[in-house]
Design a protein around this motif. Structure first.
Motif, PDB file in Angstrom:
ATOM      1  N   ILE A  93       0.858  -1.182   0.000  1.00  0.00           N
ATOM      2  CA  ILE A  93       0.000   0.000   0.000  1.00  0.00           C
ATOM      3  C   ILE A  93       0.892   1.229   0.000  1.00  0.00           C
ATOM      4  O   ILE A  93       1.814   1.340   0.811  1.00  0.00           O
ATOM      5  N   ASN A  94       0.603   2.149  -0.903  1.00  0.00           N
ATOM      6  CA  ASN A  94       1.341   3.404  -0.968  1.00  0.00           C
ATOM      7  C   ASN A  94       0.686   4.388   0.005  1.00  0.00           C
ATOM      8  O   ASN A  94      -0.291   5.032  -0.323  1.00  0.00           O
ATOM      9  N   TYR A  95       1.239   4.483   1.186  1.00  0.00           N
ATOM     10  CA  TYR A  95       0.681   5.356   2.209  1.00  0.00           C
ATOM     11  C   TYR A  95       0.987   6.829   1.952  1.00  0.00           C
ATOM     12  O   TYR A  95       0.339   7.696   2.509  1.00  0.00           O
ATOM     13  N   LEU A  96       1.984   7.102   1.127  1.00  0.00           N
ATOM     14  CA  LEU A  96       2.401   8.484   0.915  1.00  0.00           C
ATOM     15  C   LEU A  96       1.641   9.191  -0.179  1.00  0.00           C
ATOM     16  O   LEU A  96       1.448  10.389  -0.130  1.00  0.00           O
ATOM     17  N   GLY A  97       1.247   8.486  -1.205  1.00  0.00           N
ATOM     18  CA  GLY A  97       0.451   9.106  -2.255  1.00  0.00           C
ATOM     19  C   GLY A  97       1.233   9.511  -3.475  1.00  0.00           C
ATOM     20  O   GLY A  97       2.373   9.111  -3.690  1.00  0.00           O
ATOM     21  N   GLU A  98       0.590  10.330  -4.264  1.00  0.00           N
ATOM     22  CA  GLU A  98       1.122  10.778  -5.548  1.00  0.00           C
ATOM     23  C   GLU A  98       2.339  11.694  -5.372  1.00  0.00           C
ATOM     24  O   GLU A  98       2.487  12.334  -4.337  1.00  0.00           O
ATOM     25  N   PRO A  99       3.183  11.795  -6.396  1.00  0.00           N
ATOM     26  CA  PRO A  99       4.372  12.660  -6.317  1.00  0.00           C
ATOM     27  C   PRO A  99       4.055  14.131  -6.052  1.00  0.00           C
ATOM     28  O   PRO A  99       4.877  14.851  -5.517  1.00  0.00           O
ATOM     29  N   THR A 100       2.861  14.565  -6.405  1.00  0.00           N
ATOM     30  CA  THR A 100       2.525  15.976  -6.198  1.00  0.00           C
ATOM     31  C   THR A 100       2.319  16.324  -4.734  1.00  0.00           C
ATOM     32  O   THR A 100       2.198  17.486  -4.393  1.00  0.00           O
ATOM     33  N   THR A 101       2.294  15.327  -3.854  1.00  0.00           N
ATOM     34  CA  THR A 101       2.056  15.593  -2.438  1.00  0.00           C
ATOM     35  C   THR A 101       3.336  15.740  -1.639  1.00  0.00           C
ATOM     36  O   THR A 101       3.282  15.893  -0.433  1.00  0.00           O
ATOM     37  N   ALA A 102       4.466  15.682  -2.281  1.00  0.00           N
ATOM     38  CA  ALA A 102       5.733  15.689  -1.550  1.00  0.00           C
ATOM     39  C   ALA A 102       6.596  16.895  -1.906  1.00  0.00           C
ATOM     40  O   ALA A 102       6.572  17.382  -3.030  1.00  0.00           O
ATOM     41  N   LEU A 103       7.343  17.342  -0.917  1.00  0.00           N
ATOM     42  CA  LEU A 103       8.377  18.344  -1.137  1.00  0.00           C
ATOM     43  C   LEU A 103       9.708  17.644  -0.938  1.00  0.00           C
ATOM     44  O   LEU A 103       9.933  17.016   0.093  1.00  0.00           O
ATOM     45  N   LEU A 104      10.584  17.736  -1.930  1.00  0.00           N
ATOM     46  CA  LEU A 104      11.871  17.062  -1.831  1.00  0.00           C
ATOM     47  C   LEU A 104      12.895  17.783  -2.679  1.00  0.00           C
ATOM     48  O   LEU A 104      12.557  18.563  -3.557  1.00  0.00           O
ATOM     49  N   ARG A 105      14.130  17.491  -2.391  1.00  0.00           N
ATOM     50  CA  ARG A 105      15.223  18.056  -3.198  1.00  0.00           C
ATOM     51  C   ARG A 105      15.572  17.069  -4.307  1.00  0.00           C
ATOM     52  O   ARG A 105      15.747  15.884  -4.065  1.00  0.00           O
ATOM     53  N   LYS A 106      15.684  17.593  -5.531  1.00  0.00           N
ATOM     54  CA  LYS A 106      15.976  16.747  -6.686  1.00  0.00           C
ATOM     55  C   LYS A 106      17.281  15.979  -6.519  1.00  0.00           C
ATOM     56  O   LYS A 106      17.416  14.872  -7.010  1.00  0.00           O
ATOM     57  N   LYS A 107      18.231  16.538  -5.799  1.00  0.00           N
ATOM     58  CA  LYS A 107      19.522  15.877  -5.651  1.00  0.00           C
ATOM     59  C   LYS A 107      19.409  14.528  -4.932  1.00  0.00           C
ATOM     60  O   LYS A 107      20.281  13.683  -5.052  1.00  0.00           O
ATOM     61  N   TYR A 108      18.322  14.305  -4.203  1.00  0.00           N
ATOM     62  CA  TYR A 108      18.117  13.033  -3.516  1.00  0.00           C
ATOM     63  C   TYR A 108      17.361  12.013  -4.359  1.00  0.00           C
ATOM     64  O   TYR A 108      17.216  10.864  -3.971  1.00  0.00           O
ATOM     65  N   MET A 109      16.906  12.440  -5.505  1.00  0.00           N
ATOM     66  CA  MET A 109      16.174  11.533  -6.392  1.00  0.00           C
ATOM     67  C   MET A 109      17.159  10.715  -7.214  1.00  0.00           C
ATOM     68  O   MET A 109      18.350  11.022  -7.287  1.00  0.00           O
ATOM     69  N   LEU A 110      16.666   9.693  -7.854  1.00  0.00           N
ATOM     70  CA  LEU A 110      17.466   8.816  -8.692  1.00  0.00           C
ATOM     71  C   LEU A 110      18.194   9.641  -9.753  1.00  0.00           C
ATOM     72  O   LEU A 110      17.561  10.409 -10.485  1.00  0.00           O
ATOM     73  N   GLY A 111      19.500   9.521  -9.811  1.00  0.00           N
ATOM     74  CA  GLY A 111      20.275  10.237 -10.816  1.00  0.00           C
ATOM     75  C   GLY A 111      20.178  11.744 -10.709  1.00  0.00           C
ATOM     76  O   GLY A 111      20.400  12.449 -11.687  1.00  0.00           O
ATOM     77  N   GLY A 112      19.810  12.264  -9.553  1.00  0.00           N
ATOM     78  CA  GLY A 112      19.738  13.702  -9.350  1.00  0.00           C
ATOM     79  C   GLY A 112      18.491  14.367  -9.909  1.00  0.00           C
ATOM     80  O   GLY A 112      18.478  15.572 -10.132  1.00  0.00           O
ATOM     81  N   GLY A 113      17.433  13.615 -10.154  1.00  0.00           N
ATOM     82  CA  GLY A 113      16.213  14.266 -10.605  1.00  0.00           C
ATOM     83  C   GLY A 113      15.197  13.376 -11.292  1.00  0.00           C
ATOM     84  O   GLY A 113      14.184  13.851 -11.763  1.00  0.00           O
ATOM     85  N   ARG A 114      15.462  12.060 -11.355  1.00  0.00           N
ATOM     86  CA  ARG A 114      14.502  11.160 -12.003  1.00  0.00           C
ATOM     87  C   ARG A 114      13.650  10.438 -10.970  1.00  0.00           C
ATOM     88  O   ARG A 114      14.099  10.153  -9.872  1.00  0.00           O
ATOM     89  N   LEU A 115      12.452  10.098 -11.368  1.00  0.00           N
ATOM     90  CA  LEU A 115      11.565   9.312 -10.516  1.00  0.00           C
ATOM     91  C   LEU A 115      11.992   7.850 -10.559  1.00  0.00           C
ATOM     92  O   LEU A 115      12.574   7.395 -11.531  1.00  0.00           O
ATOM     93  N   GLY A 116      11.701   7.109  -9.492  1.00  0.00           N
ATOM     94  CA  GLY A 116      12.036   5.689  -9.430  1.00  0.00           C
ATOM     95  C   GLY A 116      13.042   5.409  -8.341  1.00  0.00           C
ATOM     96  O   GLY A 116      13.464   6.308  -7.608  1.00  0.00           O
ATOM     97  N   TRP A 117      13.415   4.137  -8.208  1.00  0.00           N
ATOM     98  CA  TRP A 117      14.376   3.741  -7.185  1.00  0.00           C
ATOM     99  C   TRP A 117      15.570   3.020  -7.784  1.00  0.00           C
ATOM    100  O   TRP A 117      16.714   3.364  -7.540  1.00  0.00           O
ATOM    101  N   THR A 118      15.328   2.013  -8.607  1.00  0.00           N
ATOM    102  CA  THR A 118      16.434   1.203  -9.099  1.00  0.00           C
ATOM    103  C   THR A 118      16.968   1.671 -10.440  1.00  0.00           C
ATOM    104  O   THR A 118      18.096   1.361 -10.783  1.00  0.00           O
TER     105      THR A 118
END
Length: 174
Positions: free
Chosen positions: A6-31
């Motif tokens: 279950i995705n308890y956090l929701g859609e990407p529009t509900t989050a505030l985050l720094r792009k540098k912490y995302m995959l490859g410095g700005g992409r969605l996903g994990w692996t």
């Protein structure tokens, strides 16, 4: 999230985050291997959570509008989401993050199988052309790989092509 699928956090529009912490410095996903089975939200949350703490505010700060033309109403998107969950469970086990104890791995796999079983039962009435779809066939391969992992040390293994067709969204953050 991995133990409940279950995705308890929701859609990407509900989050505030720094792009540098995302995959490859700005992409969605994990692996980075999700390819055409990438769902934009929960893999990104795993990527971020694997790097440290996060704050979850229980007060609703946005709302989710449902309508008939949404992607999640699409059968391929539905099966793609199921496949994406297997990839996240597989990555957590391989990276020894989130699912470190055998009991946690087992719970995540069994919960996914329980959810997937509901979909397999519903498939009994699908016409032949639906059974032949790539997303359905890949789901069945993922299903077999998840089930087999319970008897081989929680090693989730299955072989599917995740390559996105050209011109399809590649997961770059906007």
């Amino acid at each position: 999230m991995l133990q409940s699928t279950i995705n308890y956090l929701g859609e990407p529009t509900t989050a505030l985050l720094r792009k540098k912490y995302m995959l490859g410095g700005g992409r969605l996903g994990w692996t980075g291997k999700e390819g055409k089975y990438q769902i934009s939200d929960f893999p990104t949350w795993f990527c971020l959570m694997a790097q440290g703490d996060l704050i979850y505010i229980t007060e609703p700060l946005s709302s989710f509008r449902q309508h008939d033309s949404q992607q999640h109403q699409n059968l391929d998107t539905h099966f793609g989401g199921l496949i994406c969950w297997t990839m996240m469970i597989q990555a957590a086990i391989e990276r020894n993050v989130f699912l470190q104890k055998d009991i946690d791995k087992r719970k995540a796999i069994i919960q996914w199988l329980k959810y997937a079983d509901e979909n397999v039962v519903a498939m009994k009435d699908y016409p032949k052309d639906v059974w032949e779809r790539t997303y359905v066939q890949d789901f069945l391969k993922a299903y077999a790989g998840m089930a087999a992992s319970l008897s081989n040390g929680y090693h989730v293994e299955y072989n599917i092509d995740t390559t996105r067709p050209k011109g399809i969204y590649q997961g770059d953050a906007v």
